[in-house]
Design an enzyme around this catalytic site. Structure first.
Site, PDB file in Angstrom:
ATOM      1  N   HIS A  70       0.872  -1.182   0.000  1.00 24.18           N
ATOM      2  CA  HIS A  70       0.000   0.000   0.000  1.00 24.18           C
ATOM      3  C   HIS A  70       0.901   1.222   0.000  1.00 24.18           C
ATOM      4  O   HIS A  70       1.591   1.502   0.979  1.00 24.18           O
ATOM      5  CB  HIS A  70      -0.904  -0.007   1.244  1.00 24.18           C
ATOM      6  CG  HIS A  70      -2.065   0.924   1.151  1.00 24.18           C
ATOM      7  ND1 HIS A  70      -1.918   2.292   1.128  1.00 24.18           N
ATOM      8  CD2 HIS A  70      -3.410   0.676   1.090  1.00 24.18           C
ATOM      9  CE1 HIS A  70      -3.114   2.861   1.049  1.00 24.18           C
ATOM     10  NE2 HIS A  70      -4.034   1.899   1.021  1.00 24.18           N
ATOM     11  N   THR A 150      -5.024  20.183 -52.768  1.00 24.28           N
ATOM     12  CA  THR A 150      -6.146  19.495 -52.139  1.00 24.28           C
ATOM     13  C   THR A 150      -6.163  18.073 -52.677  1.00 24.28           C
ATOM     14  O   THR A 150      -5.965  17.864 -53.883  1.00 24.28           O
ATOM     15  CB  THR A 150      -7.485  20.205 -52.439  1.00 24.28           C
ATOM     16  OG1 THR A 150      -7.687  20.274 -53.852  1.00 24.28           O
ATOM     17  CG2 THR A 150      -7.483  21.622 -51.878  1.00 24.28           C
ATOM     18  N   HIS A 151      -6.355  17.106 -51.802  1.00 25.43           N
ATOM     19  CA  HIS A 151      -6.251  15.680 -52.145  1.00 25.43           C
ATOM     20  C   HIS A 151      -4.842  15.334 -52.646  1.00 25.43           C
ATOM     21  O   HIS A 151      -4.654  14.321 -53.329  1.00 25.43           O
ATOM     22  CB  HIS A 151      -7.281  15.285 -53.217  1.00 25.43           C
ATOM     23  CG  HIS A 151      -8.689  15.614 -52.873  1.00 25.43           C
ATOM     24  ND1 HIS A 151      -9.482  14.795 -52.090  1.00 25.43           N
ATOM     25  CD2 HIS A 151      -9.448  16.698 -53.172  1.00 25.43           C
ATOM     26  CE1 HIS A 151     -10.672  15.345 -51.942  1.00 25.43           C
ATOM     27  NE2 HIS A 151     -10.673  16.508 -52.577  1.00 25.43           N
ATOM     28  N   SER A 273      21.901   3.733 -43.584  1.00 22.98           N
ATOM     29  CA  SER A 273      23.080   2.870 -43.448  1.00 22.98           C
ATOM     30  C   SER A 273      23.513   2.308 -44.793  1.00 22.98           C
ATOM     31  O   SER A 273      24.684   1.961 -44.975  1.00 22.98           O
ATOM     32  CB  SER A 273      22.777   1.730 -42.475  1.00 22.98           C
ATOM     33  OG  SER A 273      21.721   0.920 -42.977  1.00 22.98           O
ATOM     34  N   LYS A 278      20.774   9.739 -48.752  1.00 23.33           N
ATOM     35  CA  LYS A 278      19.471   9.985 -48.162  1.00 23.33           C
ATOM     36  C   LYS A 278      19.506  11.075 -47.095  1.00 23.33           C
ATOM     37  O   LYS A 278      20.390  11.142 -46.258  1.00 23.33           O
ATOM     38  CB  LYS A 278      18.918   8.694 -47.522  1.00 23.33           C
ATOM     39  CG  LYS A 278      18.699   7.553 -48.488  1.00 23.33           C
ATOM     40  CD  LYS A 278      17.514   7.802 -49.400  1.00 23.33           C
ATOM     41  CE  LYS A 278      16.190   7.775 -48.677  1.00 23.33           C
ATOM     42  NZ  LYS A 278      15.844   6.441 -48.137  1.00 23.33           N
ATOM     43  N   GLU A 285       8.817  12.089 -38.772  1.00 25.16           N
ATOM     44  CA  GLU A 285       8.242  10.749 -38.653  1.00 25.16           C
ATOM     45  C   GLU A 285       8.135  10.328 -37.191  1.00 25.16           C
ATOM     46  O   GLU A 285       7.157   9.680 -36.785  1.00 25.16           O
ATOM     47  CB  GLU A 285       9.098   9.758 -39.439  1.00 25.16           C
ATOM     48  CG  GLU A 285       8.993   9.938 -40.947  1.00 25.16           C
ATOM     49  CD  GLU A 285       9.977   9.098 -41.723  1.00 25.16           C
ATOM     50  OE1 GLU A 285       9.755   8.906 -42.920  1.00 25.16           O
ATOM     51  OE2 GLU A 285      10.986   8.642 -41.136  1.00 25.16           O
TER      52      GLU A 285
END
Length: 447
Positions: A70, A150-151, A273, A278, A285
């Site tokens: 407790h 848009t879209h 890697s 990149k 993300e």
């Protein structure tokens, strides 16, 4: 939340040291309030002794809890040991007045409210900082033409600064929601078993809550009603959704085929890697991923509202996880977004290039209205506009260097528009004649 995603100030709020320090202050204040009342045997001298000698160690509390199972009793036992350590043998122990007439939830719920308030205050500072950054960058980029989408498809010209302005307004609404959640959460209760004040005077609750910066709950049933905590978690989830939306925009703009903006890429940073070229939007993300955690935790808050009769503890274990995790994750997300948006690399030349990639199709709405102005029906005008637009689309899709949209219209005998009118139509700034209205409103925005 794991330490990787926990910033120091927020982490300290949810550490045991801070929680038990709040517990101690509540218990000491309750003793002082009892002494003020003079309704039980505690004197002001007792209360002063308790304040001076109260203390704890997390290690000792854990030792006791391993036996008692407790946490509140373990804390009170540890605190009592400290209070009574210097009391001469044979004298009454002042610790007997600690927790007098209280129940565990009086202590735990009131302290939890304090932790929530402390945490929201940090998040509000985060919101203010990021909102001001978005507003500043909106004005910096108010004349950077880009394609509105848009879209995911080119729609009409806009300016990149409008994106930042939209984010600033969303953060202002986030600030308001968090302030409302803070007001709802800043509530304490020291009303004893089932909230009837059967063994404690309501003055104690009022005294403690005022000293702790809280409002006394008008009717608690031993626990604070969990709609308060659900509102907090909901506000955090919406805040996470706002950051997720912004981060998703950054990810989309950083796509190789778009590359109108990208998050900062520091010296020495590696993107992959296997592929050294990149530059991945890893921070954006990460923010999107953590948003899923904060949003999911809100559901736990909703489920925690319904308890058996006056109380049970089905909410307790889940709450200890989701509140700390949501606050820590959201604070971390704000820190990353502040770094990202303050240093967001933008490429106006690429924006203009993309604006022209569809060979003038982005001006179709103005062509439609101009044709209607010549006296033909909207349906007739739409057919002319779409027929020529689809021909340009087909050339683009097949990588054919065909006529531009304007050139096709000029060659269409049914598209009876003068060169002067076409000059006005194919001016991107013609779409932005009321841009200053947007930025005038943004200028008045304050955090």
């Amino acid at each position: 939340m794991i330490s990787r995603y926990t910033r120091p100030a927020m982490g300290k709020i949810w550490e045991f040291e801070n929680k038990f320090a709040i517990w101690q202050e509540i218990e000491v204040l309750a003793c002082e309030a009892q002494a003020e009342l003079g309704q039980c045997g505690i004197t002001k001298e007792d209360a002063a002794w308790i304040r001076e000698h109260a203390g704890f160690t997390v290690e000792r509390i854990n030792e006791i809890e391993a036996v008692t199972h407790h946490d509140v009793i373990a804390f009170l036992t540890c605190m009592g040991e400290r209070i009574d350590a210097e009391v001469p043998e044979g004298e009454e122990k002042p610790s007997r007045w600690v927790h007098y007439g209280m129940t565990s939830s009086d202590l735990g719920d009131t302290a939890l409210s304090c932790q929530i308030v402390q945490s929201i205050d940090i998040i509000l500072e985060d919101v203010k900082a990021l909102g001001e950054t978005c507003k500043r960058r909106a004005f910096e980029l108010q004349d950077a033409l880009c394609a509105g989408r848009t879209h995911g498809i080119h729609a009409e010209p806009m300016t990149f600064g409008m994106k930042f302005g939209s984010w600033a307004w969303a953060l202002k609404r986030t600030q308001i929601r968090l302030e409302e959640a803070r007001a709802v959460a800043a509530t304490g209760a020291i009303s004893g078993a089932v909230g009837t004040y059967s063994s404690i005077d309501p003055f104690v609750e009022q005294y403690v809550c005022e000293k702790m910066g809280l409002t006394a709950d008008p009717l608690s049933t031993q626990v604070l009603f969990r709609d308060r905590h659900a509102q907090v978690l909901s506000a955090l989830a919406v805040a996470a959704s706002v950051l997720e939306t912004i981060a998703l925009q950054v990810r989309l703009m950083q796509e190789t085929d778009v590359i109108e903006a990208e998050e900062p890429f520091r010296a020495g940073q590696k993107g992959s890697s296997a592929m050294p070229h990149k530059r991945n939007p890893i921070t954006a993300e990460r923010v999107c991923g953590l948003a899923r955690v904060v949003k999911a935790n809100a559901q736990v808050g909703y489920d925690n509202v319904a308890l058996w009769f006056e109380r049970d503890i089905s909410h307790s274990g889940a709450e200890r996880v989701v509140l700390a995790d949501s606050f820590a994750a959201l604070d971390y997300m704000f820190g990353k977004m502040q770094w990202m948006l303050d240093g967001l690399q933008v490429y106006p030349e690429k924006m203009e290039y993309n604006l022209n990639r569809t060979r003038g199709l982005i001006y179709s709405s103005k062509v439609l209205l101009a044709l209607v102005d010549t006296g033909i029906t909207r349906e007739e005008a739409y057919a002319i506009v779409q027929r020529n637009a689809m021909a340009v689309w087909e050339d683009i899709q097949n990588a054919v260097a065909g006529p531009t949209y304007r050139e096709r219209l000029e060659a269409d005998p049914e598209a009876k528009l003068s060169s002067e009118v076409l000059d006005q139509i194919f001016d991107p700034w013609a779409f932005l004649g009321h841009k200053d209205v947007v930025f005038k409103k943004l200028e008045a925005l304050e955090f």
